[in-house]
Design a protein around this motif. Structure first.
Motif, PDB file in Angstrom:
ATOM      1  N   TRP A   1       0.694  -1.035   0.138  1.00  8.64           N
ATOM      2  CA  TRP A   1      -0.235  -0.360   0.453  1.00  8.64           C
ATOM      3  C   TRP A   1       1.125   1.014   0.210  1.00  8.64           C
ATOM      4  CZ3 TRP A   1      -4.405   1.200  -2.105  1.00  8.64           C
ATOM      5  CH2 TRP A   1      -4.868   2.506  -1.048  1.00  8.64           C
ATOM      6  N   GLY A   2       2.360   1.314   1.080  1.00 12.56           N
ATOM      7  CA  GLY A   2       3.206   2.807   0.743  1.00 12.56           C
ATOM      8  C   GLY A   2       3.518   2.556  -0.382  1.00 12.56           C
TER       9      GLY A   2
ATOM     10  N   PHE B   1       2.236   1.799  -3.325  1.00 10.57           N
ATOM     11  CA  PHE B   1       1.444   1.930  -4.121  1.00 10.57           C
ATOM     12  C   PHE B   1       1.098   3.683  -4.014  1.00 10.57           C
ATOM     13  CE2 PHE B   1      -3.433   3.802  -4.685  1.00 10.57           C
ATOM     14  CZ  PHE B   1      -2.955   3.308  -5.988  1.00 10.57           C
ATOM     15  N   THR B   2       0.811   4.295  -2.943  1.00 10.85           N
ATOM     16  CA  THR B   2       0.491   5.709  -2.912  1.00 10.85           C
ATOM     17  C   THR B   2       1.652   6.606  -3.217  1.00 10.85           C
ATOM     18  OG1 THR B   2       0.803   5.370  -0.394  1.00 10.85           O
ATOM     19  CG2 THR B   2      -1.669   4.773  -0.627  1.00 10.85           C
ATOM     20  N   ARG B   3       3.030   5.997  -2.555  1.00  8.57           N
ATOM     21  CA  ARG B   3       3.761   7.058  -2.945  1.00  8.57           C
ATOM     22  C   ARG B   3       4.526   7.125  -4.848  1.00  8.57           C
ATOM     23  NH1 ARG B   3       6.088   4.480   0.873  1.00  8.57           N
ATOM     24  NH2 ARG B   3       7.352   2.786  -0.153  1.00  8.57           N
TER      25      ARG B   3
ATOM     26  N   PHE C   1       1.614   6.517  -6.999  1.00  3.45           N
ATOM     27  CA  PHE C   1       0.822   7.555  -7.227  1.00  3.45           C
ATOM     28  C   PHE C   1       0.647   8.808  -6.998  1.00  3.45           C
ATOM     29  CE2 PHE C   1      -3.598   9.311  -6.745  1.00  3.45           C
ATOM     30  CZ  PHE C   1      -4.498   9.405  -7.705  1.00  3.45           C
ATOM     31  N   VAL C   2       0.802   9.306  -6.197  1.00  5.69           N
ATOM     32  CA  VAL C   2       1.134  10.162  -5.984  1.00  5.69           C
ATOM     33  C   VAL C   2       2.650  10.933  -6.287  1.00  5.69           C
ATOM     34  CG1 VAL C   2       2.224  12.758  -4.598  1.00  5.69           C
ATOM     35  CG2 VAL C   2       0.317  10.758  -3.683  1.00  5.69           C
TER      36      VAL C   2
END
Length: 111
Positions: free
Chosen positions: A12-13, A15-17, A19-20
């Protein structure tokens, strides 16, 4: 299990990094290209083939066709548009957008 939770949290980390970072990069590129298109249009006159214009964009590379006598001015505008896109998105926050600009007779010769 704890291992599954840790693996999920790391995934999840990532993915979110990603994505941003990728989303922000895409927004910057859109602003850069829009400003650059307008800057190039103001540099020339006449038919499209006789004035600077965008030809291609992929990931982090932009290809511009220009008459040879406008190549230096186009290089300057590529850099100015990149800086303006940074100011538009990040205001005064010190984000650097380094560019390598190559003026060549053929795309195959770009470094």
């Amino acid at each position: 299990s704890r291992e599954d939770r840790d693996r999920h949290r790391r995934a999840w980390g990532r993915f979110t990094r990603n994505f941003v970072v990728q989303g922000t990069g895409a927004e910057w590129a859109l602003c850069w290209l829009a400003d650059l298109r307008n800057r190039l249009w103001r540099l020339g006159s006449g038919a499209l083939a006789e004035r600077p214009h965008l030809v291609f964009f992929l990931h982090d590379e932009v290809l511009v066709h220009t008459p040879a006598e406008l190549a230096d001015a186009v290089s300057d505008e590529v850099r100015r548009a990149a800086a303006e896109a940074g100011r538009l998105l990040f205001g005064g926050f010190p984000v650097d957008f380094p560019l390598d600009v190559a003026v060549v007779g053929s795309w195959a010769d770009a470094g």
